[in-house]
Scaffold this active site. Sequence first.
Site: not given
Length: 368
Positions: A38, A264
């Site tokens: 998966k 940032y």
Amino acid sequence: MPKAKETVLEIDLAALTHNFDYLKSKLKPTTKFLAVIKAFAYGSDSVEIAKHLEHLKIDYFAVAYVKEGVVLRDAGITTPILVLHPQPVNFKTLIDRCLEPSLYSAKVLNAFIKVAKEQSQNNYPVHIKFNTGLNRLGFWENDVDYICSQLKDTTSISVKSIFSHLAASEAVDEIHFTKKQIKNFEGIAKAFETKTGQKPWLHLCNTSGLINYPEAHFDMVRSGIGLYGFGNSAKEDENLKPIASLKSVISQIHKIEKDETVGYNRAYKASGFEKTATIPVGHADGIARIYGKGKGFVIINNKRAPIIGNVCMDMIMVNVTDIDCYEGDEVIVFDATHKASTLSESANTISYEILTAISQRVKRLLLR
Ligand SMILES: *Cc1c(COP(=O)(O)O)cnc(C)c1O
């Protein structure tokens, strides 16, 4: 191996073979092996992993959703595929693509019987999931009578296996609970067999269950993380080889003075003269913001360079003041030596999370 010149996830198929052989050596020869592929085979490449395991004669595959199974069928994978968490809206597609559903509640069971009948199916293989303590998905023990009564009234489906999932198979302080789950599962299987006269396959163990509870292998085991090289314990990690290496490159080096800031929100402030490197891998590639502000790190020329400031969408900046390095040098985010589990621990999370987070933007490079 040539040095990385851009961000790439290398996938080592020889390591996958090693892990498969190692895990298989813990099983009786008759015990079947289901590979859980998966989430892009835990962030690697589900098609390539499936093809390789099919070549190694894997018995079964499992994915979480129908969509993931369709990708494998489109790629020509013919091994049976169990879909662990299908939604009824996709049942017709599931049948069209010969995928096999986990049926975990009355609602889902009845919805599947209805679609199988509409599609004129006979004895369509299904897998009944029981909850034995994880309290996530699954019928309860006292639903056995109800399930058997629904099965009696239909020829559209046939129960190929009964399964459950362990809640704490890697936890040494939960052995008592796990043993109770195993007992509970045996009771459910027995009740089902007695009521229906059928003997579907039984399976319970994930990777840690496979390793820690040989008495609970039953007819098949379901392994995911172990195949990708992690055993949920330092001891088992030694026997396994991580298949995925995330590598990148230094795009630019900056020299900054005391009190200059990086990134940032000016989240990092230099305490003196410092050298920083900008690496083209960010939160859009799978390095979550939690790894910023000094928690996470990369390896440059065999030395740890901490991530400074905030992780950007496409980049991180790392401190290389004490590292002899240049623009264009290779950067290791994780590999077989500098393991993904060490990096994930720096942010208090698990290998599964960092591996499955590596986004589809990152180029996959197969090593055969
Ligand atoms: C994901 C999953 C597995 C695989 O678990 P690992 O710890 O990765 O081996 C097995 N069974 C079920 C039901 C799962 O959802």
